[in-house]
Scaffold this active site. Structure first.
Site, mmCIF file in Angstrom:
data_model
loop_
_atom_site.group_PDB
_atom_site.id
_atom_site.type_symbol
_atom_site.label_atom_id
_atom_site.label_comp_id
_atom_site.label_asym_id
_atom_site.label_seq_id
_atom_site.Cartn_x
_atom_site.Cartn_y
_atom_site.Cartn_z
ATOM 1 N N HIS A 110 85.785 7.289 -17.993
ATOM 2 C CA HIS A 110 84.807 6.212 -18.038
ATOM 3 C C HIS A 110 83.428 6.724 -18.468
ATOM 4 O O HIS A 110 82.748 6.094 -19.268
ATOM 5 C CB HIS A 110 84.720 5.561 -16.652
ATOM 6 N N GLU A 121 80.185 -3.889 -22.661
ATOM 7 C CA GLU A 121 80.898 -3.073 -21.691
ATOM 8 C C GLU A 121 82.235 -3.710 -21.342
ATOM 9 O O GLU A 121 82.415 -4.910 -21.537
ATOM 10 C CB GLU A 121 80.071 -2.963 -20.400
ATOM 11 N N HIS A 127 84.914 -4.307 -18.033
ATOM 12 C CA HIS A 127 85.057 -4.218 -16.575
ATOM 13 C C HIS A 127 86.455 -4.682 -16.206
ATOM 14 O O HIS A 127 86.632 -5.636 -15.460
ATOM 15 C CB HIS A 127 83.975 -5.028 -15.865
ATOM 16 N N ASN A 128 87.446 -3.976 -16.769
ATOM 17 C CA ASN A 128 88.829 -4.439 -16.700
ATOM 18 C C ASN A 128 89.479 -4.205 -15.340
ATOM 19 O O ASN A 128 89.977 -5.149 -14.714
ATOM 20 C CB ASN A 128 89.663 -3.745 -17.775
ATOM 21 N N HIS A 129 89.494 -2.961 -14.881
ATOM 22 C CA HIS A 129 90.190 -2.656 -13.625
ATOM 23 C C HIS A 129 89.593 -3.424 -12.445
ATOM 24 O O HIS A 129 90.324 -4.034 -11.677
ATOM 25 C CB HIS A 129 90.163 -1.151 -13.344
ATOM 26 N N ARG A 175 71.930 -4.256 -16.931
ATOM 27 C CA ARG A 175 71.173 -3.045 -16.564
ATOM 28 C C ARG A 175 71.166 -2.024 -17.688
ATOM 29 O O ARG A 175 70.214 -1.258 -17.833
ATOM 30 C CB ARG A 175 71.748 -2.417 -15.290
ATOM 31 N N ASP A 176 72.252 -1.991 -18.474
ATOM 32 C CA ASP A 176 72.242 -1.081 -19.634
ATOM 33 C C ASP A 176 71.092 -1.428 -20.574
ATOM 34 O O ASP A 176 70.444 -0.542 -21.140
ATOM 35 C CB ASP A 176 73.570 -1.178 -20.396
ATOM 36 N N ASP A 202 81.532 -1.608 -31.027
ATOM 37 C CA ASP A 202 82.976 -1.572 -30.825
ATOM 38 C C ASP A 202 83.304 -1.491 -29.339
ATOM 39 O O ASP A 202 82.552 -0.888 -28.577
ATOM 40 C CB ASP A 202 83.590 -0.363 -31.545
ATOM 41 N N GLY A 247 79.135 1.653 -28.621
ATOM 42 C CA GLY A 247 80.557 1.425 -28.410
ATOM 43 C C GLY A 247 80.955 1.799 -27.016
ATOM 44 O O GLY A 247 80.201 2.442 -26.283
#
Lengths: 248, 917
Positions: free
Chosen positions: B201, B262, B264-266, B285-286, B674, B711
């Protein structure tokens, strides 16, 4: 003594979670006001900030995350520490407007609909937050914000708790006192009683409404502008408030 | 009297029951001494008699399901209860907010889990009250441990999996050797810091790996390939690419934009609301961490089909309907509350996403230019933490999201899920808008928490911080937990000591908590103390550059690329089925949950046309007083990726670019992002798919002169079911394109505008049905060619853009899923006007003419007086006959494709909106 003020000073109160304050400032400035954002904590600490202002706007958002019901903590903060100052502000003939979360807060403080009347803004009848454009018919001649408006306003709603409810006595009183300021003239989006989108107090100075006329100030903001739609902007409502404030 | 101290306080519970939905009540449990008068006053705040009823300490009934949050899960409503009580002069020492549900009949635990609760964040009981979360917190602090790594490989592997480190043997050996050379054992905090920093990650190990082909040759790492394509394009508008928290571009002198997307799958798989919610919070926040102010959010969501039945679900997997509802609510909650319009997006459905739903959350920010560059951190700068308090939420999220999931993931990963608090983040954002001149460096606390935020800022310079100074939500956190916690809404800034007082005053004004944790040192050593004792003492070079580079085997796919056409006899039936397909039909039910109007800057909305219900391609944002703005477009097509990931990559880059071009974006200045969501990269075929997809991306970027600036990859999107069956996602690449729009008042939308106008198709139609939606709706199983790159597209889009600027085009819509037929149908639906099309002008085969999904094609509506000029402008500029008049806007309310297909606009509207006629 009445002094004409060319650009009345408008305060836009930003509580933690308020998010349409910049939209409101843009609308007020375009309408001719000298608009400033003031933090809720600042105005609670220094209520005299209200003395130098001619207009007050409580904007949309999710004050305190609306965690305990929309606008409830915002209202509690205002009524715990600012009740007398707000009453004096209105008594001095200065216009107040609450939009969306600001309307929810004004209702909870009791400034709207007014003494001995009971109204609330509950969850939309379909149970969801919804963002869509609606059409508003100005109704009240008592309300200084809507009395001079002769055309419907097109603007978005963006709320989950916008269903206006009140008891029968209050509804009768709102009708007989000309306190229903704005009605939905497009299909009722949330199940509000009598298609009510906004109400004013008995003085006509305090307006609360769920929709966002501050997001339709320039023609380009209308979704059908590209298809040639013109008109229905919300600017007139803010100009009416500014006109009133500038004559104080 | 209202005031009691904690030792004499007792517990009270108020049940609030809405008049509107009385079967579902909210419970508020508080710890305090309360007089009857206090009860009334508190109830008058928490309960509006017009909307709800309230009752105190009502005994629970046998068929009532009582639900509360597990200890450590953020309970923002409870914090507001304490705040409300304090305004009334009532001291509440602790509070919890829960739910109470009246059941029709007794349910077993499995039924309760499947319908009402989520064990990852909640506890429940039927017929008895659950203990409030605050009463169950661990308050004893476990001390820092030393970990012995002098183990054989088997034992090292076990250690890694038991602690959830997600490190491989090569990495464990390097760590073991580092500490044995230093002649000491690592602390738990050091091991966890390395595991987070070196996680897939955070470190993107696979994108940085050497690529080994079956013949032994070695290719440049994927990240280097992407960077190199950007460097070679050398676009003047790129300020910063693949560096820091977000890509930064500058289209006009007065401002820069920061772009980030971003995954946030899991987290969204196991706790959909919190996972998606904090995905949005994290990407915002990024943008703050790139020193820009957020102005809009995007969301791309991939779900299992909503009609998946419980018996089709692998063990431990939530049903798609619950995931959909939770994810949509989570995105709406964060975006709406923080006050950002959620604009561009997609919602895709496929059975392969049942156990691995995907949530891509993007954010765009703006900053005035010029602004002095951030040059820190400098030695001597203070390490300042801003924002929310730290709790036991989100521990080990970076490693968790880097691992494959199985049926036990939900049980063990509870602490990996965070709950967002958008109001706190809004305050931080407001503070940073006023404080940009008061810090020398900034980053957000994301995956890995303070360990990665301070670790990254301290790279090269070194830092020395004291964990005792980190404000906690509650006592009981072990030092390593404070250091690793992914509690949300926190930023770290480097501040010159002389400017700290001004920043502190500003933070106080905005209601943001500020903590001075220590200093950046200049000795290149990361030192973390607890009560003065170092618990981490690592050279930053080892932390950031000590990880051994991976070598990954790649077997490249050999796709079938011969053109062919499936058999389809019922063209009208196919078109209606396509319009009603979940991937194509209206997403209004999702889109309307998001506020896309706030800030007043949305010029083209995701829904557009005469009735605001047609799908737009790109969206356009422009400040209400700005003449210019930006267009945002999304490209994604996992079904192309299944058989030909390289052509898929080109196709989705092309789709994202087309979406911004048809909305009025300038193809000469497009920036790309990407996002790769993929399966396990240690499988050579899966990694091979990724290798060729990156190649497709780089080739397309070069062809369009559109550089990648940011990306993100999310790998290991696989689920190992209890029966041993492995569920992997299709290769899913999301491309976001952003381009300037010079005149936001002169943009166009896809809805048909005027009867008699000509419809002109741009681009070449081939028989390309691989991964097509026609194949899906007619059940075609043949292997077919995925749409191939079209060399003429870049010149074509530039020519089209000039025609749009010159006012020659009144509507334009890209052809994607369902081909020209769906594109024309969508234009008709959006404009509530008919169209008459001659299929033979498109392709000699009518099925290909209608439904082929060839890339690079756009349907344009042009007034009759402008047709000749438009067609000539396109054909001259693109050097081929790429513009062909295929029909016109019809006088009746029908859509005809020759004599073979004739449907009313009303039929199309009903199919698209999935309503009955």
């Amino acid at each position: 003594m009445t002094i004409a003020i060319s650009r009345p000073r408008a305060l836009v109160v930003r509580a933690p979670g308020t998010n349409r304050d910049s939209d409101a400032v843009f609308a007020l400035e375009q309408a001719g006001a000298d608009a400033h954002v003031v933090l809720l904590s600042e105005i609670l600490e220094t209520p005299s900030l209200l003395h130098n202002a001619q207009m007050l706007l409580l904007p949309g958002g999710f004050s305190f995350a609306d965690a305990l019901g929309a606008g409830r903590l915002f209202a509690l903060e205002l009524s715990t520490r600012l009740t007398a100052e707000l009453a004096a502000f209105v008594a001095a003939g200065k216009p107040v407007i609450g939009i969306c979360n600001g309307f929810q807060a004004l209702i909870r403080t009791g400034l709207l609909p007014g003494p001995n009347l009971k109204a609330a803004l509950g969850p939309n009848d379909h149970g969801r937050f919804t963002c869509e454009w609606v059409q508003l018919q100005p109704v009240s001649q008592r309300c200084i914000w809507t009395a001079d408006l002769d055309a419907d306003i097109h603007c978005p709603i963006a709320h989950g708790e916008g269903r206006f409810v009140c008891d029968d006595t209050t509804l009768a009183s709102l009708r007989s006192n000309d306190q229903i300021a704005l009605r939905y003239s497009s299909p009722n989006p949330n199940g509000s009683v009598a298609d009510i989108a906004g109400i004013c107090d008995t003085t006509g100075l305090v307006l609360g409404l769920m929709p966002h006329p501050e997001d339709h100030i320039v023609q380009r903001q209308h979704p059908q502008f590209i298809r040639g739609h013109r008109g229905g902007i919300g600017l007139g409502l803010f100009q009416a408030g500014v006109r009133h404030a500038s004559q104080l | 009297m209202a005031h009691g101290d904690a030792s004499t306080s007792d517990r009270h519970r108020l049940t609030l029951r809405s008049h509107h939905s009385p079967a579902l009540a909210t419970t508020v449990t508080i710890e305090c001494t309360l007089s009857d008068l206090d009860r009334q006053r508190l109830q008058s705040v928490l309960c509006d008699p017009l909307l709800e009823s309230g009752s105190w300490d009502t005994p629970i009934g046998p068929l009532q399901l009582d639900i509360g949050l597990i200890p450590g899960v953020t309970d923002t409503a409870a914090e507001q209860v304490i705040h409300a009580a304090s305004l009334l002069g009532i001291h509440v020492s602790d509070a919890a907010v829960g739910r109470l549900i009246d059941l029709d009949r007794a349910l077993d635990d499995r039924e309760i889990r499947s319908h009402y609760t989520n064990a990852v964040i909640e506890r429940w009981a039927t017929g008895i009250n659950v203990e409030p979360g605050y009463a169950l917190r661990e308050t004893t602090v476990s001390p820092t441990e030393l970990v012995d790594l002098a183990l054989d490989d088997d034992a090292l592997g076990r250690l890694s999996s038991q602690r959830g480190l997600a490190l491989d043997l090569a990495e464990l050996h390097v760590i073991r050797d580092h500490f044995s050379a230093a002649n000491r054992l690592p602390t738990d905090a050091e091991l966890e810091t390395l595991a987070q920093t070196w996680s897939e990650h955070c470190a993107h190990k696979s994108f940085r790996a050497d690529i080994v082909l079956p013949n032994g040759s070695v290719l440049e790492p994927l990240l280097d390939q992407l960077r190199r394509s950007t460097n070679e394009i050398d676009a003047s508008f790129v300020v910063s690419a693949f560096d820091g928290n977000a890509g930064i571009v500058q289209f006009t002198p007065a401002r820069t934009y920061a772009l980030k997307c971003e995954t946030h799958n899991h987290p969204s798989a196991i706790e959909p609301f919190g996972g998606a919610n904090t995905g949005v919070g994290g990407v915002i926040r990024d943008i703050l961490g790139a020193a820009h102010q957020p102005i809009a959010c995007t969301d791309i969501l991939c779900f299992g089909p909503a009609d998946t039945t419980d018996d089709q679900l692998p063990d431990g997997v939530l049903s798609p309907t619950r995931i959909i509802e939770g994810v949509v609510a989570g995105i709406a909650d964060y975006g709406n509350k923080i006050g950002l319009p959620t604009v561009a997006g997609s919602v895709l459905f496929d059975p392969a996403y049942v156990s691995n739903p995907l949530v891509f959350a993007g954010c765009i920010g703006v900053a005035p230019s010029p602004r002095p560059a951030l040059t820190g951190p400098h030695p001597g700068d203070r390490v300042i933490l801003l924002g929310g308090r730290t709790g036991r939420d989100g521990i080990r999220g970076a490693t968790f999201s880097s691992m494959e999931m199985d049926a036990t993931t939900g049980d063990v990963a509870g602490a990996s899920v965070q709950i967002g608090d958008p109001i706190t983040e809004k305050l931080v954002s407001d503070l940073l808008a006023d404080a940009w001149h008061l810090y020398t460096a900034i980053t957000d606390c994301g995956a890995g928490g303070l360990s990665s935020a301070i670790g990254e800022l301290g790279d090269g310079v070194g830092a020395d911080v004291e964990l005792n100074l980190v404000p906690l939500k509650y006592a009981g956190l072990a030092p390593w937990e404070i250091w690793l916690s992914e509690a949300q809404e926190r930023m770290v800034v480097a501040v010159d000591p002389h400017q700290l007082a001004e920043l502190a005053a500003l933070a106080h004004r905005h209601g943001v908590e500020l903590s001075d944790l220590g200093s950046f040192t200049g000795d290149s050593q990361l030192v973390v103390r607890h009560n003065g004792t170092p618990i981490v003492d690592l050279p930053t070079t080892f932390l950031h550059k000590g990880r051994p580079r991976r070598r990954l085997q790649a077997t490249l796919p050999q796709p079938q690329r011969a053109e062919s056409v499936p058999q389809c006899d019922d063209l009208a039936g196919a078109l209606l089925a396509l319009l009603a397909h979940p991937n194509i039909s209206s997403k209004a039910a999702v889109i309307r949950r998001f506020d896309h109007e706030v800030l007043g800057s949305t010029v083209i909305r995701p829904l557009t046309g005469a009735c605001n219900d047609g799908p737009a391609d790109g969206v356009v944002l422009a400040g209400p007083s700005d003449p210019d703005g930006i267009a945002i477009g999304i490209g994604v097509n996992p079904w192309f990726g299944l058989s030909d990931p390289e052509h898929m990559a080109w196709a989705v880059v092309d789709e994202a670019i087309r979406n911004v071009v048809v909305a009025g974006g300038d193809p000469a200045a497009i920036a790309l992002m990407d996002n790769f969501s993929w399966g396990n990269p240690t499988r050579a075929t899966t990694f091979g798919d990724l290798v060729v997809a990156v190649r497709g991306c780089c080739d397309a970027a070069r062809a369009y002169g559109a550089p990648f600036v940011s990306g993100k990859d999310s790998l290991n999107n696989e689920y190992l079911a209890a029966d041993g069956k492995r569920h992997a996602i299709p290769p899913t690449l999301v491309i976001t394109a952003v381009a300037p729009v010079a005149d936001a008042g002169a943009v166009i939308t896809p809805d048909l505008k005027g009867v008699g106008n000509s419809l002109v198709l741009l681009g070449t139609t081939r028989s390309e049905f691989g991964g097509s939606h026609l194949s899906m709706v007619i059940g075609d199983q043949q292997s077919r060619a995925v749409p191939a790159p079209q060399a003429a597209s870049p010149a074509l889009y530039k020519a089209l853009h000039r025609c749009i600027v010159d006012g020659l085009v009144v509507s334009a819509h890209d052809c994607s899923e369902g081909g020209v037929a769906v594109a024309v149908a969508e234009m008709a639906i959006a404009g509530r006007l008919g169209a008459s099309i001659s299929p033979s002008t498109i392709h000699h085969d009518i099925v290909a003419a209608l439904f082929s999904e060839s890339t690079g094609r756009i349907v344009c509506e042009v007034e009759p007086r402008n047709v000749a000029q438009f067609v000539e402008a396109i054909n001259v500029a693109s050097d081929t006959n790429l513009a062909v008049v295929i029909g016109s806007v019809a006088t009746d309310h029908n859509v005809h494709f020759g004599s073979q297909l004739n449907l009313t606009v009303a039929q199309l509207v009903h199919a698209f909106n999935r309503t009955t006629a």
